[in-house]
Design a protein around this motif. Structure first.
Motif, PDB file in Angstrom:
ATOM      1  N   ALA A 175       0.827  -1.206   0.000  1.00  0.00           N
ATOM      2  CA  ALA A 175       0.000   0.000   0.000  1.00  0.00           C
ATOM      3  C   ALA A 175       0.860   1.253   0.000  1.00  0.00           C
ATOM      4  O   ALA A 175       1.917   1.304   0.642  1.00  0.00           O
ATOM      5  CB  ALA A 175      -0.912   0.005   1.218  1.00  0.00           C
ATOM      6  N   ILE A 176       0.397   2.262  -0.734  1.00  0.00           N
ATOM      7  CA  ILE A 176       0.954   3.603  -0.619  1.00  0.00           C
ATOM      8  C   ILE A 176       0.315   4.234   0.614  1.00  0.00           C
ATOM      9  O   ILE A 176      -0.906   4.321   0.715  1.00  0.00           O
ATOM     10  CB  ILE A 176       0.663   4.429  -1.882  1.00  0.00           C
ATOM     11  N   ILE A 177       1.115   4.649   1.558  1.00  0.00           N
ATOM     12  CA  ILE A 177       0.608   5.163   2.829  1.00  0.00           C
ATOM     13  C   ILE A 177       0.065   6.577   2.642  1.00  0.00           C
ATOM     14  O   ILE A 177       0.726   7.452   2.089  1.00  0.00           O
ATOM     15  CB  ILE A 177       1.700   5.150   3.904  1.00  0.00           C
ATOM     16  N   CYS A 178      -1.141   6.775   3.148  1.00  0.00           N
ATOM     17  CA  CYS A 178      -1.826   8.055   2.955  1.00  0.00           C
ATOM     18  C   CYS A 178      -2.895   8.182   4.036  1.00  0.00           C
ATOM     19  O   CYS A 178      -3.448   7.176   4.500  1.00  0.00           O
ATOM     20  CB  CYS A 178      -2.444   8.079   1.560  1.00  0.00           C
ATOM     21  N   ASN A 179      -3.189   9.411   4.426  1.00  0.00           N
ATOM     22  CA  ASN A 179      -4.195   9.634   5.460  1.00  0.00           C
ATOM     23  C   ASN A 179      -5.608   9.596   4.892  1.00  0.00           C
ATOM     24  O   ASN A 179      -5.849   9.993   3.747  1.00  0.00           O
ATOM     25  CB  ASN A 179      -3.969  10.986   6.139  1.00  0.00           C
ATOM     26  N   SER A 180      -6.545   9.160   5.719  1.00  0.00           N
ATOM     27  CA  SER A 180      -7.965   9.185   5.369  1.00  0.00           C
ATOM     28  C   SER A 180      -8.669  10.311   6.108  1.00  0.00           C
ATOM     29  O   SER A 180      -8.221  10.749   7.174  1.00  0.00           O
ATOM     30  CB  SER A 180      -8.643   7.858   5.743  1.00  0.00           C
ATOM     31  N   ASP A 181      -9.777  10.768   5.540  1.00  0.00           N
ATOM     32  CA  ASP A 181     -10.629  11.747   6.209  1.00  0.00           C
ATOM     33  C   ASP A 181     -11.664  11.035   7.070  1.00  0.00           C
ATOM     34  O   ASP A 181     -11.974   9.847   6.856  1.00  0.00           O
ATOM     35  CB  ASP A 181     -11.358  12.620   5.177  1.00  0.00           C
ATOM     36  N   VAL A 182     -12.202  11.762   8.030  1.00  0.00           N
ATOM     37  CA  VAL A 182     -13.285  11.232   8.854  1.00  0.00           C
ATOM     38  C   VAL A 182     -14.571  11.240   8.028  1.00  0.00           C
ATOM     39  O   VAL A 182     -14.895  12.225   7.360  1.00  0.00           O
ATOM     40  CB  VAL A 182     -13.465  12.088  10.128  1.00  0.00           C
ATOM     41  N   LEU A 183     -15.304  10.136   8.073  1.00  0.00           N
ATOM     42  CA  LEU A 183     -16.556  10.054   7.323  1.00  0.00           C
ATOM     43  C   LEU A 183     -17.605  10.991   7.918  1.00  0.00           C
ATOM     44  O   LEU A 183     -17.746  11.075   9.149  1.00  0.00           O
ATOM     45  CB  LEU A 183     -17.098   8.625   7.343  1.00  0.00           C
ATOM     46  N   PRO A 184     -18.358  11.711   7.070  1.00  0.00           N
ATOM     47  CA  PRO A 184     -19.459  12.532   7.588  1.00  0.00           C
ATOM     48  C   PRO A 184     -20.485  11.667   8.311  1.00  0.00           C
ATOM     49  O   PRO A 184     -20.643  10.480   8.005  1.00  0.00           O
ATOM     50  CB  PRO A 184     -20.065  13.140   6.307  1.00  0.00           C
TER      51      PRO A 184
END
Length: 421
Positions: A175-184
């Motif tokens: 995996a390419i490491i990347c941040n996720s956003d919080v789901l609405p």
């Protein structure tokens, strides 16, 4: 090479040839799903593109996909915003050279991909075609020559031999490491005690496929039961998983062939195929007519002689009309996220023919509320009933009293949603 796979209406690993091709060509992979911020704001039709019940189903589907990816050493990155902007930023930030996704015929989704392809023309684009049953190359006509009504389409395509496509991946690149956003978060309405227990995700979708075909053999009675108004058993209930791509329509066809080989063909097993062909027809109509699917005059360019009155529309939307039977369906929709095919036709006919309201407002309300919303099927069916779509007989006008007498003669269904326990 670094690759990005953009999950959209294909929240599954099975029958995902585009993903398999990307996996075969890449050394590192970024799997991403974009939550479009526009989904949560009202449109000109006084409805939002996404309601809370379908959003919960999507969240469950994303969680299931994430669990499956993790078992293969991958992860699902979720971002919130405008898709074109987010995908462009990820391509630049991670030196993406291969972009994979599956084709979706809906107008907005097509425009987003076309825009990105123009901007990122140096990247390799891998675009799959697993949202539909057939590919354009399999059709016995050019898309521009698509028949203007369903029957000639069905007669020309139902003899096409279908082979089940590629299987699910067994291994994925790092995996390419990347941040996720919080789901609405959306607040669910007060659900009816009769709400059906749909659960999002490929795992649940495949379980329902086995249940409806092999475990219960309900499919063998489908033609006799398909006009039911409520309950789990009278129809397949595949549509929510199909709409989000948790189930592949080709997988359903493959399992249906297995079932028929084991238990035999009858009119009911054929009728499930018949209904899948209706879904297919609407998808190709969307491909051919694009934004005309959302126009008042429809693909026939015919004036439906409808208007709009806010109070009248709200009364229909909230289930407060003068007709108890219609009110029951509308309250069922709002408190369950689901309504039977028969119910959809009845309430749509009422809005168009009895109330004289612009059919697009009804289609948009369905878009917000339905757990199984599919752009082509929803807007295509509303056009069909309004007489501006594919029905050669023109506008469909249902006699509501007759419909209730035939499908709810003692008023059991109506009372269930008008006076819930």
């Amino acid at each position: 090479m670094n690759a990005l796979f953009w999950f959209r209406h294909d929240l599954r690993l099975h029958d995902n040839a585009a993903l398999l091709k990307v996996v075969a060509e890449s050394h590192r992979l970024l799997c991403v799903y974009v939550v479009d911020s526009a989904w949560f704001y009202p449109t000109i039709y006084q409805s939002k593109p996404l309601g809370a019940i379908r959003w919960q189903f999507i969240c469950e589907s994303l969680y299931d996909l994430q669990q499956q990816l993790e078992r293969l050493g991958q992860t699902l990155i979720i971002r919130v915003g405008r898709p074109e902007k987010i995908i462009s930023e990820l391509i630049a930030a991670h030196n993406i050279q291969i972009i994979g996704l599956n084709y979706v015929p809906a107008t907005y989704e097509r425009h987003a991909v076309v825009h990105l392809q123009k901007v990122h023309y140096q990247q390799e684009w891998v675009i799959g075609d697993s949202f539909m049953l057939f590919t354009a190359a399999q059709l016995p006509f050019e898309v521009e020559a698509l028949p203007d009504s369903f029957t000639p389409f069905r007669e020309r395509v139902e003899s096409i031999v279908l082979l089940f496509p590629a299987t699910r991946p067994l291994k994925l690149p790092p995996a390419i490491i990347c941040n996720s956003d919080v789901l609405p978060r959306l607040n669910l309405p007060t659900l009816s005690p009769y709400a059906l227990t749909f659960k999002g995700g490929e795992t649940s979708g495949l379980r329902q496929l086995q249940y409806y075909l092999h475990e219960t053999q309900y499919v063998s009675q489908y033609k006799q039961t398909r006009n039911g108004l409520d309950g789990w058993e009278f129809s397949s209930k595949f549509s929510p998983w199909l709409a989000q791509g948790c189930l592949s329509v080709r997988q359903i066809m493959a399992e249906l062939h297995v079932y028929e080989d084991q238990y035999g063909v009858n009119t009911s097993t054929y009728w499930l195929y018949f209904e899948l062909l209706w879904r297919e027809y609407f998808q190709w109509l969307q491909v051919r007519y694009n934004s005309k699917m959302y126009k008042l005059h429809g693909i026939r360019n015919q004036d439906p002689s409808l208007t709009f009155d806010s109070n009248t529309f709200v009364a229909w939307r909230e289930g407060n009309t003068d007709t108890l039977f219609v009110n029951a369906f509308m309250r069922q929709l709002k408190t369950t996220g689901w309504i039977s095919n028969r119910g959809r036709q009845i309430v749509a006919s009422y809005l168009i023919n009895e109330l004289g309201i612009d059919w697009r407002f009804g289609a948009a309300w369905f878009e917000e509320q339905l757990i199984d919303y599919d752009p082509a099927c929803n807007w295509g069916n509303w056009q069909y009933l309004a007489g501006v779509g594919t029905d050669p007989r023109g506008r469909r006008h249902f006699n509501i009293v007759k419909q209730q007498r035939e499908y709810d003669p003692i008023g059991e269904f109506a009372q269930r949603y008008i006076n819930p326990p």
